[in-house]
Design a protein around this motif. Structure first.
Motif, PDB file in Angstrom:
ATOM      1  N   ALA A  28       0.831  -1.213   0.000  1.00  0.00           N
ATOM      2  CA  ALA A  28       0.000   0.000   0.000  1.00  0.00           C
ATOM      3  C   ALA A  28       0.857   1.252   0.000  1.00  0.00           C
ATOM      4  CB  ALA A  28      -0.929   0.003   1.211  1.00  0.00           C
ATOM      5  N   ALA A  29       2.092   1.146   0.504  1.00  0.00           N
ATOM      6  CA  ALA A  29       2.952   2.323   0.617  1.00  0.00           C
ATOM      7  C   ALA A  29       3.766   2.594  -0.641  1.00  0.00           C
ATOM      8  CB  ALA A  29       3.906   2.155   1.807  1.00  0.00           C
ATOM      9  N   ILE A  30       3.775   1.642  -1.583  1.00  0.00           N
ATOM     10  CA  ILE A  30       4.542   1.858  -2.819  1.00  0.00           C
ATOM     11  C   ILE A  30       3.945   3.027  -3.601  1.00  0.00           C
ATOM     12  CG2 ILE A  30       5.190   0.858  -5.044  1.00  0.00           C
ATOM     13  CD1 ILE A  30       5.265  -1.870  -3.684  1.00  0.00           C
ATOM     14  N   GLY A  31       4.756   4.032  -3.857  1.00  0.00           N
ATOM     15  CA  GLY A  31       4.292   5.208  -4.577  1.00  0.00           C
ATOM     16  C   GLY A  31       3.327   6.065  -3.781  1.00  0.00           C
ATOM     17  N   ALA A  32       3.221   5.798  -2.473  1.00  0.00           N
ATOM     18  CA  ALA A  32       2.254   6.531  -1.652  1.00  0.00           C
ATOM     19  C   ALA A  32       2.917   7.736  -1.004  1.00  0.00           C
ATOM     20  CB  ALA A  32       1.668   5.596  -0.597  1.00  0.00           C
ATOM     21  N   THR A  33       2.180   8.378  -0.105  1.00  0.00           N
ATOM     22  CA  THR A  33       2.674   9.576   0.543  1.00  0.00           C
ATOM     23  C   THR A  33       3.726   9.224   1.586  1.00  0.00           C
ATOM     24  OG1 THR A  33       0.976   9.469   2.249  1.00  0.00           O
ATOM     25  CG2 THR A  33       0.437  10.689   0.248  1.00  0.00           C
ATOM     26  N   VAL A  34       4.389  10.271   2.070  1.00  0.00           N
ATOM     27  CA  VAL A  34       5.414  10.089   3.101  1.00  0.00           C
ATOM     28  C   VAL A  34       4.808   9.440   4.338  1.00  0.00           C
ATOM     29  CG1 VAL A  34       6.983  11.304   4.658  1.00  0.00           C
ATOM     30  CG2 VAL A  34       6.820  11.997   2.263  1.00  0.00           C
ATOM     31  N   ASN A  35       3.618   9.893   4.733  1.00  0.00           N
ATOM     32  CA  ASN A  35       2.975   9.335   5.919  1.00  0.00           C
ATOM     33  C   ASN A  35       2.722   7.844   5.766  1.00  0.00           C
ATOM     34  OD1 ASN A  35       2.778  11.754   7.387  1.00  0.00           O
ATOM     35  ND2 ASN A  35       0.951  12.353   6.259  1.00  0.00           N
ATOM     36  N   ALA A  36       2.268   7.436   4.584  1.00  0.00           N
ATOM     37  CA  ALA A  36       2.000   6.012   4.333  1.00  0.00           C
ATOM     38  C   ALA A  36       3.278   5.192   4.458  1.00  0.00           C
ATOM     39  CB  ALA A  36       1.383   5.838   2.953  1.00  0.00           C
ATOM     40  N   LYS A  37       4.368   5.697   3.911  1.00  0.00           N
ATOM     41  CA  LYS A  37       5.641   4.982   3.990  1.00  0.00           C
ATOM     42  C   LYS A  37       6.115   4.856   5.426  1.00  0.00           C
ATOM     43  CE  LYS A  37       7.188   6.512  -0.591  1.00  0.00           C
ATOM     44  NZ  LYS A  37       7.265   5.204  -1.245  1.00  0.00           N
ATOM     45  N   ARG A  38       5.929   5.915   6.205  1.00  0.00           N
ATOM     46  CA  ARG A  38       6.376   5.872   7.608  1.00  0.00           C
ATOM     47  C   ARG A  38       5.553   4.883   8.424  1.00  0.00           C
ATOM     48  NH1 ARG A  38       6.871  12.466   7.870  1.00  0.00           N
ATOM     49  NH2 ARG A  38       8.974  12.602   6.977  1.00  0.00           N
ATOM     50  N   VAL A  39       4.251   4.868   8.210  1.00  0.00           N
ATOM     51  CA  VAL A  39       3.397   3.922   8.948  1.00  0.00           C
ATOM     52  C   VAL A  39       3.722   2.493   8.545  1.00  0.00           C
ATOM     53  CG1 VAL A  39       1.026   3.159   9.336  1.00  0.00           C
ATOM     54  CG2 VAL A  39       1.538   5.597   9.282  1.00  0.00           C
ATOM     55  N   ALA A  40       3.942   2.261   7.255  1.00  0.00           N
ATOM     56  CA  ALA A  40       4.297   0.918   6.788  1.00  0.00           C
ATOM     57  C   ALA A  40       5.618   0.466   7.405  1.00  0.00           C
ATOM     58  CB  ALA A  40       4.384   0.903   5.264  1.00  0.00           C
ATOM     59  N   LEU A  41       6.603   1.369   7.450  1.00  0.00           N
ATOM     60  CA  LEU A  41       7.888   1.030   8.061  1.00  0.00           C
ATOM     61  C   LEU A  41       7.710   0.727   9.546  1.00  0.00           C
ATOM     62  CD1 LEU A  41      10.932   0.735   7.956  1.00  0.00           C
ATOM     63  CD2 LEU A  41      11.138   3.222   8.248  1.00  0.00           C
ATOM     64  N   ALA A  42       6.848   1.485  10.213  1.00  0.00           N
ATOM     65  CA  ALA A  42       6.592   1.248  11.642  1.00  0.00           C
ATOM     66  C   ALA A  42       6.039  -0.155  11.860  1.00  0.00           C
ATOM     67  CB  ALA A  42       5.610   2.289  12.181  1.00  0.00           C
ATOM     68  N   GLN A  43       5.110  -0.567  10.999  1.00  0.00           N
ATOM     69  CA  GLN A  43       4.533  -1.904  11.169  1.00  0.00           C
ATOM     70  C   GLN A  43       5.569  -2.991  10.915  1.00  0.00           C
ATOM     71  OE1 GLN A  43       1.644  -3.436   8.449  1.00  0.00           O
ATOM     72  NE2 GLN A  43       0.568  -4.571  10.029  1.00  0.00           N
ATOM     73  N   VAL A  44       6.414  -2.776   9.900  1.00  0.00           N
ATOM     74  CA  VAL A  44       7.470  -3.755   9.619  1.00  0.00           C
ATOM     75  C   VAL A  44       8.407  -3.883  10.816  1.00  0.00           C
ATOM     76  CG1 VAL A  44       9.489  -4.241   8.192  1.00  0.00           C
ATOM     77  CG2 VAL A  44       7.372  -3.453   7.118  1.00  0.00           C
ATOM     78  N   LEU A  45       8.856  -2.747  11.355  1.00  0.00           N
ATOM     79  CA  LEU A  45       9.773  -2.770  12.493  1.00  0.00           C
ATOM     80  C   LEU A  45       9.130  -3.443  13.703  1.00  0.00           C
ATOM     81  CD1 LEU A  45      11.305   0.827  12.256  1.00  0.00           C
ATOM     82  CD2 LEU A  45      12.389  -1.337  11.628  1.00  0.00           C
ATOM     83  N   PHE A  46       7.868  -3.115  13.963  1.00  0.00           N
ATOM     84  CA  PHE A  46       7.192  -3.684  15.130  1.00  0.00           C
ATOM     85  C   PHE A  46       6.984  -5.189  14.974  1.00  0.00           C
ATOM     86  CE2 PHE A  46       3.207  -5.007  17.182  1.00  0.00           C
ATOM     87  CZ  PHE A  46       3.558  -4.777  18.512  1.00  0.00           C
ATOM     88  N   ASN A  47       6.437  -5.603  13.837  1.00  0.00           N
ATOM     89  CA  ASN A  47       6.125  -7.024  13.658  1.00  0.00           C
ATOM     90  C   ASN A  47       7.381  -7.886  13.590  1.00  0.00           C
ATOM     91  OD1 ASN A  47       3.589  -5.778  13.231  1.00  0.00           O
ATOM     92  ND2 ASN A  47       2.918  -7.506  12.008  1.00  0.00           N
ATOM     93  N   VAL A  48       8.397  -7.415  12.873  1.00  0.00           N
ATOM     94  CA  VAL A  48       9.635  -8.186  12.769  1.00  0.00           C
ATOM     95  C   VAL A  48      10.325  -8.254  14.131  1.00  0.00           C
ATOM     96  CG1 VAL A  48      11.937  -8.256  11.752  1.00  0.00           C
ATOM     97  CG2 VAL A  48       9.965  -7.720  10.321  1.00  0.00           C
ATOM     98  N   GLY A  49      10.383  -7.109  14.829  1.00  0.00           N
ATOM     99  CA  GLY A  49      11.016  -7.082  16.147  1.00  0.00           C
ATOM    100  C   GLY A  49      10.301  -7.977  17.137  1.00  0.00           C
TER     101      GLY A  49
END
Length: 555
Positions: A235-256
């Motif tokens: 969903a964050a591909i080509g999306a806004t900065v906010n979308a990319k940041r939220v997607a990165l947050a979920q990746v960091l949280f779930n992987v961690g």
């Protein structure tokens, strides 16, 4: 049961389950209407409250991916700031454990004929006989619940057939090296199905049937938790900065969280056994895995919540290069497009940002003598590109089946967009004509053109509807006064015909600019007052020039 029958049952059961989850998510989301939207916008003032809101929403709509995408939409629409959104992401991961509990506590003990099939029948009757309101959506959700349990039953039968047909001793091995492959399997299944709920249901059903061991199943559950981040990443591909940041947050949280769970897996199962004994829960694989899934997500939230401020600060420093691309929308992407009411909020913010650019363009044209035509033309190009992105976004939304009220709101926003573009075009035309006037000193000293332009700037800075109207009245009065003076100067021979015509055209263009601006402000204000009256968003001033991120952080 033959191998072909087992494969067919697995595919069919998984397909039924995916269909059911989609129907439940869509039906419950539509039945809730703006209630979930209000919940997130008004009950997430702190990250901890955001956790509970995300948990509740995910438990209701049965899809952490849907809640994550919605959270991206909320932050883009200006209803949440990044810190609040992180809380929602954490809560969504806990809420998604509800699927495991449904499968473990209800799915294996359900009489399909007595429970699931009537749900489907009642749901379809609601959809047939209720054409409007929330009942059709609720009916769709009931059908989804019925299919959910049928899918679980089909999968259960397929796995039981697999146990009876094949020697599965190797698949139940639980060595540390093999756990890695089960982790990867959980990730792959989730990425392919785009549903962690499906992967977890598949895992619990397989473990309950004895196809895989409990530790291997736990690794697959962790993998499903990690794999669900793929939805946010896509969903964050080509999306806004906010979308990319939220997607990165979920990746960091779930992987961690997943890594921590795997590293302390024996300790986790000790805690699971302890809680099971204290709560009197049955020691069967389904309940054990559901409890494990819940505990490691809660543990992850407890570990990350104290670090929320640091994580948010880190994320705010990411993806800054895209923010520098002024021709790209800052609030519009596919995340908000999935929920039209969120798209309305995002469009309002985007149009306010567009209005700011138009106002800056006017300041450069009137207040900065060094501004050349090339600079102004570049500003107009940026305004046109932003306007095109807004228009395309609105047209794509309008092509869907939308409530009449939302369609009317989109038409209003498209009208505002066109008014603002007209303002930008009038600014460039007015400047070009101004450069063609030969006797600029005479116009400024004798006719007071600079006073007229100063009043125009002041009028376009107004924030309240009444101020906008008063500003236009003043501009109209000065326009009429200047036009009279210019015609008189021409009649007395103090102004040649060509400068006179050019001046009248400048006055007309700038008056038209003020009129277009007033119309844009009027429609946008009216729409925002309507939304605010319905309790759907915070009221904000029209065409103000706030820092949106600072404004959001204060909520």
């Amino acid at each position: 049961m033959s191998t072909l029958q087992i494969i067919g049952a697995l595919i069919g059961g998984l397909g039924l389950f995916l269909l059911a989850v989609g129907m439940m998510s869509e039906g419950l989301r539509d039945a809730a209407g703006n209630s979930l939207r209000k919940l997130l916008s008004h009950w997430t003032c702190t990250p901890l409250r955001g956790v509970f809101s995300g948990l509740f929403m995910t438990a209701v709509v049965q899809s952490s991916s849907a809640v994550t995408v919605a959270a991206i939409g909320f932050v883009n629409a200006g209803l949440l700031n990044l810190r609040q959104t992180l809380g929602v992401i954490y809560g969504a991961n806990i809420g998604t454990t509800m699927t495991g509990w449904l499968v473990a506590l209800v799915g294996f003990k359900l009489n399909i004929q007595a429970f699931a099939l009537p749900l489907i029948g009642i749901g379809m009757l609601l959809r047939l006989f209720s054409k409007q309101g929330r009942w059709p959506a609720f009916g769709l959700a009931l059908v989804g619940f019925g299919l959910f349990f049928i899918g679980v039953d089909v999968l259960k039968g397929a796995f039981e057939g697999m146990v009876a047909t094949f020697n599965l001793a190797e698949m139940t091995a639980e060595g540390g090296g093999q756990l890695f492959w089960y982790l990867i399997t959980g990730i792959v299944v989730t990425v392919l199905t785009q549903s962690s709920s499906a992967a977890i249901a598949l895992t619990i059903t397989a473990a309950a049937a004895g196809v895989i061991g409990i530790h291997a199943a736990a690794a697959m559950v962790v993998g499903a938790n990690v794999g669900t981040t793929s939805t946010a990443v896509l969903a964050a591909i080509g999306a806004t900065v906010n979308a990319k940041r939220v997607a990165l947050a979920q990746v960091l949280f779930n992987v961690g969280t997943g890594l921590v769970a795997l590293m302390i897996l024996p300790l986790m199962f000790w805690v699971v056994r302890l809680i099971s004994e204290v709560a009197g829960l049955a020691a069967d694989p389904g309940i054990t895995l559901a409890l494990f899934h819940t505990i490691f997500n809660v543990l992850g939230v407890l570990l990350v919540l104290p670090l929320n401020e640091r994580l948010a600060s880190f994320l705010e420093g990411c993806f800054l290069r895209r923010e520098e691309k002024v021709h790209l929308p800052k609030f519009l992407d596919s995340a908000v497009a999935t929920t039209p009411v969120l798209a309305i909020n995002a469009l309002i913010l985007e149009l306010e940002a567009l209005a700011q650019r138009v106002h800056i363009m006017l300041q450069k044209a009137l207040g900065k003598p060094g501004t050349d035509a090339a600079t102004l033309h570049e500003e107009l190009r940026i305004v046109r590109e932003l306007s095109r992105a807004i228009s395309v976004f609105i047209v794509k939304l309008s092509g869907r089946a939308l409530p009449q009220e939302v369609s009317q709101q989109l038409a209003t926003l498209l009208r505002v967009d066109q008014y603002l573009v007209s303002c930008a075009v009038n600014i460039e035309i007015g400047m070009k004509k101004g450069h063609q006037v030969d006797d600029a000193t005479l116009l400024e000293k004798q006719l007071g053109l600079s006073d007229y332009q100063a009043e125009l700037l002041s009028a376009l800075t107004a924030q309240e509807p009444e101020e906008l109207q008063q500003g236009l009245s003043k501009v109209q009065g000065l326009h009429d006064h200047l036009k009279t003076k210019a015609l008189q100067a021409g009649a007395e021979g103090r102004l040649d015909f060509e400068p006179l015509m050019q001046l009248l055209e400048i006055l007309a263009e700038q008056l038209r600019l003020a009129q277009q601006w007033l119309k844009a402000g009027h429609y946008l204000n009216r729409l925002k007052r309507h939304i605010s009256a319905n309790g759907d968003q915070h009221d904000v001033d029209p065409f103000a020039t706030p820092n949106h991120h600072q404004t959001l952080d204060q909520h």
